[in-house]
Design a protein around this motif. Sequence first.
Motif, mmCIF file in Angstrom:
data_model
loop_
_atom_site.group_PDB
_atom_site.id
_atom_site.type_symbol
_atom_site.label_atom_id
_atom_site.label_comp_id
_atom_site.label_asym_id
_atom_site.label_seq_id
_atom_site.Cartn_x
_atom_site.Cartn_y
_atom_site.Cartn_z
ATOM 1 N N CYS A 112 0.838 -1.204 0.000
ATOM 2 C CA CYS A 112 0.000 0.000 0.000
ATOM 3 C C CYS A 112 0.870 1.250 0.000
ATOM 4 O O CYS A 112 0.487 2.286 -0.527
ATOM 5 N N LEU A 113 2.035 1.156 0.621
ATOM 6 C CA LEU A 113 2.906 2.325 0.727
ATOM 7 C C LEU A 113 3.761 2.481 -0.532
ATOM 8 O O LEU A 113 4.601 3.364 -0.602
ATOM 9 N N GLY A 114 3.558 1.611 -1.495
ATOM 10 C CA GLY A 114 4.235 1.798 -2.772
ATOM 11 C C GLY A 114 5.416 0.874 -3.019
ATOM 12 O O GLY A 114 6.203 1.126 -3.920
ATOM 13 N N ALA A 115 5.546 -0.192 -2.224
ATOM 14 C CA ALA A 115 6.650 -1.118 -2.457
ATOM 15 C C ALA A 115 6.339 -1.997 -3.666
ATOM 16 O O ALA A 115 5.218 -2.459 -3.818
ATOM 17 N N LEU A 116 7.321 -2.186 -4.521
ATOM 18 C CA LEU A 116 7.165 -3.117 -5.631
ATOM 19 C C LEU A 116 7.238 -4.535 -5.096
ATOM 20 O O LEU A 116 7.859 -4.768 -4.066
ATOM 21 N N TYR B 93 -2.910 5.869 2.271
ATOM 22 C CA TYR B 93 -3.950 5.010 2.852
ATOM 23 C C TYR B 93 -3.970 5.111 4.375
ATOM 24 O O TYR B 93 -2.934 5.125 5.020
ATOM 25 N N ILE B 94 -5.184 5.143 4.909
ATOM 26 C CA ILE B 94 -5.361 5.096 6.361
ATOM 27 C C ILE B 94 -6.366 3.981 6.648
ATOM 28 O O ILE B 94 -7.378 3.883 5.968
ATOM 29 N N PHE B 95 -6.048 3.136 7.636
ATOM 30 C CA PHE B 95 -6.899 1.973 7.892
ATOM 31 C C PHE B 95 -7.528 2.041 9.278
ATOM 32 O O PHE B 95 -7.019 2.706 10.172
ATOM 33 N N GLN B 96 -8.601 1.264 9.428
ATOM 34 C CA GLN B 96 -9.264 1.198 10.737
ATOM 35 C C GLN B 96 -8.310 0.637 11.789
ATOM 36 O O GLN B 96 -8.277 1.112 12.924
ATOM 37 N N ILE B 158 -1.645 8.676 9.689
ATOM 38 C CA ILE B 158 -1.987 9.816 8.828
ATOM 39 C C ILE B 158 -0.710 10.476 8.311
ATOM 40 O O ILE B 158 -0.587 10.790 7.123
ATOM 41 N N ALA B 159 0.273 10.640 9.207
ATOM 42 C CA ALA B 159 1.556 11.216 8.788
ATOM 43 C C ALA B 159 2.191 10.344 7.711
ATOM 44 O O ALA B 159 2.720 10.847 6.712
ATOM 45 N N ARG B 160 2.112 9.018 7.885
ATOM 46 C CA ARG B 160 2.696 8.108 6.914
ATOM 47 C C ARG B 160 1.971 8.217 5.568
ATOM 48 O O ARG B 160 2.605 8.184 4.512
ATOM 49 N N ALA B 161 0.641 8.362 5.629
ATOM 50 C CA ALA B 161 -0.137 8.461 4.394
ATOM 51 C C ALA B 161 0.280 9.693 3.590
ATOM 52 O O ALA B 161 0.182 9.713 2.371
ATOM 53 N N LEU B 162 0.746 10.750 4.305
ATOM 54 C CA LEU B 162 1.073 12.008 3.633
ATOM 55 C C LEU B 162 2.539 12.092 3.214
ATOM 56 O O LEU B 162 2.958 13.093 2.622
ATOM 57 N N ALA B 163 3.315 11.046 3.516
ATOM 58 C CA ALA B 163 4.772 11.117 3.363
ATOM 59 C C ALA B 163 5.229 11.591 1.978
ATOM 60 O O ALA B 163 6.143 12.395 1.863
#
Lengths: 207, 251
Positions: A112-116, B93-96, B158-163
Amino acid sequence: MSTNINHKDRKIHRQISLPFSKAFQISLESIRIRFWRSLITASGIFLGIAFFVAVRTGMLFPATGSVSTVIAAQNRQLWLSIMALVVCTVGITNAMLMAVTERYKEIGTMKCLGALDSFIVKLFFIESCLLGLIASVAGSLIGWFFVTIIHLLGGEMSHMTTIFWLGSLKLIGFSTLLGTFLTFLATIFPAIRAAQMPPAAALRVEI
Amino acid sequence: MASNEYVVRTKGLVKEYTMGDQVLRALNGVDLDIFRGEYISIMGPSGSGKSTLFNAIGGLDKPSNGSVFINDVDMAQLDAQELAYLRCHTIGYIFQTFNLIPVMTALENVTLPTVFAGMSTDDGIERGMELLKIVGLGERFFHKPSELSGGQQQRVAIARALANNPSIVLADEPTGNLDLKTGTEIIHLLKKLNREQGVTVISATHDLKMVDVSDRIVWIRDGRIAKIEERAEIELHIGEMEGEQEELTHP
């Protein structure tokens, strides 16, 4: 639709590849930060290889007695070493399968964070080789050491010939490679499977 | 604040799951257009298809039929590399369940996407600290997720989602595991980021506190869009829905 394709070409460049040094650093860190978990996984590999090496080292010391006893002993040892190999394979596979399966969610998150897919496989490849190598070296050395000591204490000093030393060296080298290779195999298949899943599926996996 | 440019469009989206010999249709023809800079809430009861729609828009799962366009690019046309690039740079992405990497510190979690984007370690750390300050966790960057409360973990997420400065933030039930007060704080943080940084926020939720900050609310029922409401319309009768009005107007 042609405008869309142009747009896509403009917007999406090739993904920057993860340099090996960075991947190595992340993998090493990954082993270090879950030290106790890694230790348990490694002890699975360690014990499997130590058992295998112990049995094989025993075979380096020739059996004594009548011809029939010697043949019986050799057959027994052959069986024992096959069993040792099976136990070792199952032990390593079990330890590594569990270690990867419990990280499916982590793999899904990384995607999800963009890792291939290849990033994830690369990370697990380095991690499994490192872990396998360390555990197998330790396992072979200690397995060999104890059996040799026991035989020495039993007064078989005369068997410590060049053939014995060469055989030991070959055995330790072979077992280290075997352990590392088995660890690698047992890690890489579940890791590839997890990396190729759609992230939503990897995130859903519950263990 | 929302422009007339579409950032996400879905056309005839269908998703089917096979359960044994039964085929379950989680999405049944969803057409949805979302403008750049909007704050959208996708609402509906459990099992209505919210999360399935979230996964389809975010490229986390392939729809059985229909298409999703992100910035006018058809997601089905992208190969694995391009999809990874899109997840890395365009969508956060932000998850429950927060989904932080448990063995990494808050800062390491936030900098992980910058590693995938090829940013240098120093730049990544600088960016990570800046983001943790924005979400109000500048002091707790070295804590592991287990040492943080639920609300704090969601702030890290949230911070990670905006990285990597995404244009879209997708949130799946971001307040689902949080208490009322913390949930409200998270909602206001998301709204603040939407207003100040112009990021499009798309949130699947059944938390009615979301209604107050959303520009539009998309109601999903049985895999279809039941109705789409502007905030102005819905504020008139929110009091009838749940007695949370006090909370909403005076957080």
